[in-house]
Design a protein around this motif. Structure first.
Motif, PDB file in Angstrom:
ATOM      1  N   GLY A  68     -62.209 -47.047 -20.980  1.00  0.00           N
ATOM      2  CA  GLY A  68     -63.554 -47.062 -21.548  1.00  0.00           C
ATOM      3  C   GLY A  68     -64.581 -46.477 -20.593  1.00  0.00           C
ATOM      4  O   GLY A  68     -65.492 -45.741 -20.997  1.00  0.00           O
ATOM      5  N   PRO A 106     -57.573 -52.505 -18.518  1.00  0.00           N
ATOM      6  CA  PRO A 106     -57.952 -52.001 -19.848  1.00  0.00           C
ATOM      7  C   PRO A 106     -59.366 -51.438 -19.892  1.00  0.00           C
ATOM      8  O   PRO A 106     -59.700 -50.680 -20.805  1.00  0.00           O
ATOM      9  N   ARG A 107     -60.213 -51.790 -18.911  1.00  0.00           N
ATOM     10  CA  ARG A 107     -61.587 -51.282 -18.911  1.00  0.00           C
ATOM     11  C   ARG A 107     -61.687 -49.862 -18.366  1.00  0.00           C
ATOM     12  O   ARG A 107     -62.697 -49.191 -18.542  1.00  0.00           O
ATOM     13  N   SER A 160     -62.215 -41.111 -29.724  1.00  0.00           N
ATOM     14  CA  SER A 160     -63.510 -40.681 -29.192  1.00  0.00           C
ATOM     15  C   SER A 160     -63.342 -39.508 -28.253  1.00  0.00           C
ATOM     16  O   SER A 160     -64.115 -38.541 -28.297  1.00  0.00           O
ATOM     17  N   SER A 200     -55.152 -44.775 -25.230  1.00  0.00           N
ATOM     18  CA  SER A 200     -54.839 -45.738 -26.276  1.00  0.00           C
ATOM     19  C   SER A 200     -55.626 -45.419 -27.542  1.00  0.00           C
ATOM     20  O   SER A 200     -56.524 -44.564 -27.546  1.00  0.00           O
ATOM     21  N   ALA A 201     -55.282 -46.138 -28.609  1.00  0.00           N
ATOM     22  CA  ALA A 201     -55.963 -45.928 -29.891  1.00  0.00           C
ATOM     23  C   ALA A 201     -57.441 -46.297 -29.827  1.00  0.00           C
ATOM     24  O   ALA A 201     -58.217 -45.924 -30.707  1.00  0.00           O
ATOM     25  N   LYS A 202     -57.845 -47.029 -28.781  1.00  0.00           N
ATOM     26  CA  LYS A 202     -59.252 -47.410 -28.660  1.00  0.00           C
ATOM     27  C   LYS A 202     -60.115 -46.268 -28.129  1.00  0.00           C
ATOM     28  O   LYS A 202     -61.293 -46.192 -28.451  1.00  0.00           O
ATOM     29  N   VAL A 203     -59.535 -45.432 -27.278  1.00  0.00           N
ATOM     30  CA  VAL A 203     -60.353 -44.395 -26.627  1.00  0.00           C
ATOM     31  C   VAL A 203     -59.966 -42.979 -27.034  1.00  0.00           C
ATOM     32  O   VAL A 203     -60.797 -42.070 -26.978  1.00  0.00           O
ATOM     33  N   HIS A 245     -59.692 -43.817 -38.523  1.00  0.00           N
ATOM     34  CA  HIS A 245     -60.712 -44.128 -37.515  1.00  0.00           C
ATOM     35  C   HIS A 245     -62.107 -43.766 -38.037  1.00  0.00           C
ATOM     36  O   HIS A 245     -62.272 -42.890 -38.897  1.00  0.00           O
TER      37      HIS A 245
END
Length: 964
Positions: free
Chosen positions: A307, A303-304, A343, A337-340, A375
């Protein structure tokens, strides 16, 4: 994350095993031997031997059995404590320890056999067991008690460290810190001292005390440079320095971790930390390289990784290497994913704008806003979307994008920039349009002029707050309301109010906002908006309408009393016209009715039903009908529903009214009139759902009045004319029920089969299969009945188990003994543990049927067992036949005396049953075969004396003569 404590726990468990329970091992191994095997002493010695050989699981089994069997044995206490030790060490095939069992064993030992020599080391391991069970309070209590026993230094150090770990888990940081510091102060050379120093660093880091954390980790490296936690401490030192924004020294710490051959477990984290340090120091090129190396080291599913790749793109972006940044962002923007992804999309857009590729940039921003509207980057993405359109000279789309920022993200920092951009854009568009007019010497014509005017209008609509903007927003809100886009209308009305509207605009916007909220089902918000309007504009042109709207909002919110107050206020408003009074009267009646004030409601609706407005009169009559029903005034309700039907303008409404009339007349016990009302309902809308409902109610009415033929016909009509209606399945089923009650077995079967064929997935299907089997059974269609019961048994329903029984009965009647046998066996299994009295009542008959099937197959032994099981709870004819069949089976196996006994039970206890003569003959035959000549003659004589005379009477007389 706390990694080291687990490694420390592996070390400390070795200490507890070697030191903690050595006394127990010695005591048990020293138990005397005796000559006789299996004595308590030898059992204990065997268990101790298993323990000594580290066969923990086997030892635990033997120790548990010994303690349970001999709790008062002189050495029971040693076994009890050693049981805890064995369970603490035993592992299953997955390498797992049952800490709960170990803890329970230790607790029982300590409670039953309090002994300071044994309980102290037991508490040491008990505390560890509770820690592994995450019962940290109990772990603290156990270790604290252990420390009171003045243990050896090594164990005291370990226990204090475990105490710190438990407090840490309980978030009791002060206590945890004290425990760790105790380890360092009292036992500085213990095996756990490095871990205690390390944990102090973690405590400080968790508290945001980055300087203290760094000092603690430095202390690990200085005092315990070769310890197991030294490499991770250097990594955490880098983390602390990075958090303190000491980027240079953080970078050095991370680099040393990477260079340390012992730091293999932390290489990837160190690489990421190094990259973050370079990024924090704004060494963009170095950061990009470091992130690239980290991405290469991380696995695809880590998962890292995403990022790090995002930060790589950010580094390249800051270094103005836009093309390379786009390459780094690309996979994250398209499939991240929705985390990256947000951005990546946002900064891809920024990179494309920097490269003057405005259309592509706009695409990235649009994708972000579509996929991730909530977001944190969304407001700025909307702003940059507008900027991209503006850069591309597309004023209309730019204005729309800026408007999105203002309406959707009004409190964001991007909103202020969007306002400024809109003002500038409006000026640019207006100036451009004016320039074209001047150049042409007249009005702009053609598509260019039209497009310019449209763009200008778009910009003006999105202007910052002010009277003009508010008016424009109100017009847009009214348009949205007219097209029934309630959410949009409310949003635009809110925007108009958020500007600087004049008083009429503000009143209209408030009324429109409240009305849109009411239509959208937001009753609470709508009521608040209407109250806000009345508060700010109590004598406004729309005050009466607002009071009416407030009444309807409160009705939707189920605030009946408040709704009635608002409706009365609307009704008495000075400027209220007839239409307003009609609507207010309906709202008042509704509020009174829902509030339980049915008499008042009836009076109000009675006035409304006299309105010259046909629709209002119909609603008034409907309300009066409902009020009459609430008072159980069924004749009056029926009259009102008839009026509703007469005033209704469409067939569906008339059908609903006639149906309600029929229901009211049913309550009034006027069956004939009710049936006529139901017929009118069907005639009013013969293909509608209400017609189906009317037929349904009429069928039940026919059943209640015992008109079975009419009932069956109505059910048939409902099922035939409305095959797709939710009631169709039940109708077909109820048709079957009516025919079944009339003992028309074949017709009933056809009705039930309609359910099973056409509505196989309905709730009625399982029972329909059961009733189909019942109808076929009564029609003596045994095989078909068995098949139907089989289907019923296969479906999950309350009749599934009973269907097994009747399937067995049906297949038995069809002389398919194998089929019958399997069904009886399944029923016996299902009913055996079932609490249903009905099912248990069938068990004797099921055992009887199963026994007969087993007898037919020549399996006399199982038949005997089955018949005997059936006798438990058997009564009457079933009991008689079970005893008879049991006698037959016993006779077949040569057990003649027992057979005679069973036969005689039938002949004596069931002397009037059909089985009695045959049983008397069987008893005599069995006695004769057993060699009991006198008994046989006596039994034959009893049979010869029975009346009426039968064929067996003559046979008995012959046997008497033969034996004498």
């Amino acid at each position: 994350m706390k990694f080291a404590p687990f490694a420390a726990r592996r070390t400390s468990r070795a200490l507890s095993i070697s030191l903690g329970l050595s006394i127990l091992t010695l005591c048990l191994l020293g138990a005397p031997t005796v000559s006789r095997a299996d004595t308590p002493d030898e059992q204990l010695q065997f268990a101790s031997g298993l323990y000594a050989q580290k066969l923990w699981g086997l030892a635990a089994d033997k120790l548990r059995a010994f303690v349970a069997a001999h709790p008062n044995h002189p050495r029971a206490k040693y076994a009890a404590y050693q049981l805890g030790g064995a369970l603490y060490r035993a592992q299953n095939d997955k390498g797992e320890v049952d800490y709960a069992a170990a803890a329970a064993a230790y607790e029982r030992a300590i409670a039953k056999y309090p002994d300071a020599r044994l309980s102290a080391p037991a508490r040491f391991e008990l505390g560890d067991a509770y820690f592994n069970l995450k019962k940290y309070d109990k772990a603290v209590a156990a270790q604290s008690a252990f420390l009171k026993s003045n243990p050896p230094a090594a164990q005291a150090a370990q226990a204090n460290y475990w105490l710190g770990e438990s407090f840490y888990a309980l978030n009791k940081r002060a206590e945890a810190q004290a425990a760790y510091q105790k380890v360092l102060a009292a036992y500085p050379k213990s095996a756990v001292a490095p871990y205690a120093q390390y944990s102090l660093g973690l405590l400080a880091a968790d508290a945001g005390q980055h300087g203290a954390a760094a000092n603690a980790f430095k202390a690990v490296l200085a005092r315990f440079p070769v310890s197991e936690v030294a490499p991770e401490s250097r990594l955490r030192l880098g983390d602390a320095l990075l958090a303190a924004k000491q980027y240079g020294t953080a970078r050095d710490a991370y680099q040393k971790t990477l260079d340390d051959p012992r730091g293999g477990d932390w290489k990837v984290e160190a690489q990421l930390g190094l990259a973050d340090a370079q990024f924090g120091a704004k060494n963009w090129a170095g950061a990009a390289t470091a992130y690239e190396q980290a991405v290469s080291a991380l696995k695809e599913n880590d998962p890292r990784r995403a990022g790090a790749q995002l930060r790589q793109g950010d580094s390249l972006f800051n270094a103005k290497e836009y093309e390379r940044a786009l390459t780094a962002y690309a996979p994250l923007a398209s499939g991240g994913s929705a985390k990256v992804a947000p951005s990546a999309l946002y900064f891809s857009g920024n990179a494309l704008r920097a490269l003057n590729r405005f259309d592509e940039a706009a695409g990235r921003y649009r994708e972000l806003l579509t996929k991730f509207p909530g977001h944190t980057f969304a407001p700025r993405a909307a702003l940059r979307l507008g900027d991209s359109y503006a850069d591309a000279k597309d004023a209309a789309h730019a204005a729309e994008a800026y408007r999105v920022v203002l309406t959707k993200y009004p409190k964001s920092s991007a909103a202020r920039e969007a306002q400024e951009s809109l003002i500038a854009l409006a000026g640019e568009v207006a100036n451009a349009g004016a320039g074209r007019v001047a150049a042409g010497g007249g009005a702009t014509s053609g598509n260019a002029g039209t497009n310019s005017n449209a763009a200008l209008e778009q910009v003006l609509r999105a202007l910052p707050p002010g009277p003009a903007a508010s008016n424009a927003q109100l017009r847009l809100a009214q348009a949205a309301f007219e097209r029934e886009d309630w959410t949009r209308a409310a949003q635009l009305a809110q925007t108009a109010l958020g500007g600087k509207p004049d008083k009429p605009t503000a009143e209209n916007a408030l009324y429109l906002l409240a009305s849109a909220q009411l239509r959208a089902g937001q009753a609470g918000a709508s009521a608040a908006s209407f109250r806000r309007q009345l508060s700010g504009h109590p004598r406004g042109a729309l005050a009466g309408q607002a009071r009416l709207g407030l009444a309807w909002s409160l009705l939707d919110a189920k605030q009946w009393n408040e709704a009635a107050v608002a409706a009365r206020a609307a009704l008495s408003a000075p400027a209220a016209d007839a239409a307003l009074r009609d609507s207010a009267r309906l709202a008042l009646g509704e509020a009174l009715l829902k509030g339980g004030k049915t008499k008042e409601a009836l009076l109000v609706f009675a006035v409304a039903e006299k309105s010259t407005n046909k629709e209002v009169a119909a609603q008034g009559a409907r309300g009066a009908a409902l009020a009459s029903e609430a008072q159980k005034q069924w004749p009056g309700a029926a009259q009102r529903w008839a009026k509703v039907a007469a005033l209704s303008s469409d067939g569906a409404s008339r059908a609903r009214a006639f149906t309600r009339q029929g229901l009211a007349l049913t309550k009034a016990k006027n069956g004939a009139a009710a049936m006529a009302a139901f017929e009118r309902a069907v005639a009013a809308a013969p293909k509608g759902e209400t017609a189906a409902r009317a037929l349904y109610e009429a069928a039940w009415l026919a059943r209640d009045s015992k008109q079975s033929k009419q009932e069956a016909a109505l059910w048939s009509r409902l099922a035939t004319e409305f095959p797709d209606n939710p009631l169709a399945a039940e109708a077909a089923f109820q048709q079957g029920e009516a025919l079944f009650a009339a003992k028309q077995w074949n017709s009933a079967a056809a009705a039930y089969r309609r359910v099973t064929d056409a509505y196989a997935q309905s709730e009625a299907a399982p029972l329909a299969w059961y009733k189909l089997g019942s109808a076929l059974y009564n029609a003596k269609s045994w095989s078909e009945a068995g098949a139907a019961f089989d289907r019923a048994a296969a479906l999950k329903s309350e009749v599934a188990a009973e269907s097994l029984f009747w399937a067995g009965e049906s297949w038995r009647q069809a002389e398919s003994q194998g089929e019958a046998r399997s069904r009886y066996e399944a029923f016996v299994k299902a009913a055996g543990g079932n609490p249903s009295k009905e099912l248990r009542a069938l068990l004797p008959s099921a055992h009887l049927g199963l026994g007969r099937a087993l007898s037919a197959a020549g399996d006399w032994t199982r038949a005997i067992t089955t018949y005997r099981a059936g006798l438990n709870g058997a009564r009457g004819a079933v009991d008689a036949e079970l005893n008879f069949r049991l006698g037959e089976a016993l006779a077949q196996t040569g057990n003649d005396k027992a057979a005679a006994t069973q036969f005689l039970k039938v002949a004596i206890s069931h002397a009037d049953s059909e089985w009695a003569p045959r049983a008397q003959w069987g008893a005599a035959q069995s006695l004769e075969k057993s060699g009991d000549k006198a008994g046989a003659i006596a039994a034959y004589r009893a049979l010869a004396a029975r009346r009426p005379v039968s064929e067996l009477t003559a046979q008995a007389q012959e046997r008497i003569r033969a034996l004498q």
